[in-house]
Scaffold this motif. Structure first.
Motif, mmCIF file in Angstrom:
data_model
loop_
_atom_site.group_PDB
_atom_site.id
_atom_site.type_symbol
_atom_site.label_atom_id
_atom_site.label_comp_id
_atom_site.label_asym_id
_atom_site.label_seq_id
_atom_site.Cartn_x
_atom_site.Cartn_y
_atom_site.Cartn_z
ATOM 1 N N ASP A 1 0.795 -1.228 0.000
ATOM 2 C CA ASP A 1 0.000 0.000 0.000
ATOM 3 C C ASP A 1 0.829 1.280 0.000
ATOM 4 O O ASP A 1 0.304 2.370 0.168
ATOM 5 N N THR A 2 2.145 1.147 -0.212
ATOM 6 C CA THR A 2 3.015 2.320 -0.184
ATOM 7 C C THR A 2 4.041 2.238 -1.307
ATOM 8 O O THR A 2 4.649 1.192 -1.518
ATOM 9 N N ASN B 1 -5.150 -0.766 2.642
ATOM 10 C CA ASN B 1 -4.396 -1.204 3.806
ATOM 11 C C ASN B 1 -4.108 -2.685 3.632
ATOM 12 O O ASN B 1 -5.011 -3.501 3.657
ATOM 13 N N TYR C 1 1.839 7.379 8.794
ATOM 14 C CA TYR C 1 2.336 6.102 8.305
ATOM 15 C C TYR C 1 3.448 6.229 7.267
ATOM 16 O O TYR C 1 4.109 5.267 6.958
ATOM 17 N N VAL C 2 3.626 7.377 6.689
ATOM 18 C CA VAL C 2 4.633 7.545 5.643
ATOM 19 C C VAL C 2 5.723 8.460 6.148
ATOM 20 O O VAL C 2 5.526 9.400 6.801
ATOM 21 N N ARG D 1 1.527 6.810 0.381
ATOM 22 C CA ARG D 1 0.638 5.736 0.827
ATOM 23 C C ARG D 1 -0.668 5.865 0.052
ATOM 24 O O ARG D 1 -1.250 6.945 -0.049
ATOM 25 N N SER E 1 7.696 9.195 -0.254
ATOM 26 C CA SER E 1 6.900 8.001 0.002
ATOM 27 C C SER E 1 5.431 8.388 -0.100
ATOM 28 O O SER E 1 5.024 9.419 0.435
#
Length: 87
Positions: free
Chosen positions: A23-24, A42, A86-87, A37, A35
């Motif tokens: 997912d990234t 997910n 998350y990134v 996402r 980066s």
């Protein structure tokens, strides 16, 4: 008076440099590596060396690598904030 905004204004054409997991991705935006996402995606993690591989993670990474091969030109559209935790 409402103004119409061209949605192309919020999009940037960039190239895929790496798939980080399912997912990234990593992209090059005018020489700057970022980066990214994917929104509303997910997948189980597979490539973090500090965590165990999760069931389905390698398959998710392989799938995304097939869908977004290295060098592919993509267009990003930011829906919400351009950064998250998350990134």
């Amino acid at each position: 008076m409402a103004h119409m905004v061209n949605p192309q204004f919020f999009m940037t054409q960039i190239s895929v440099t790496k798939v980080l997991d399912g997912d990234t991705i990593e992209v090059s935006d005018h020489g700057q590596v970022k980066s990214v996402r994917l929104l509303d995606v997910n997948t189980p993690k597979a490539l973090d060396p500090n965590k165990p591989v999760e069931c389905g993670g390698p398959e998710a990474s392989i799938f995304l690598k097939e869908m977004l091969p290295l060098g592919m030109i993509v267009r990003l559209r930011y829906i919400h904030d351009t950064q998250d935790s998350y990134v």
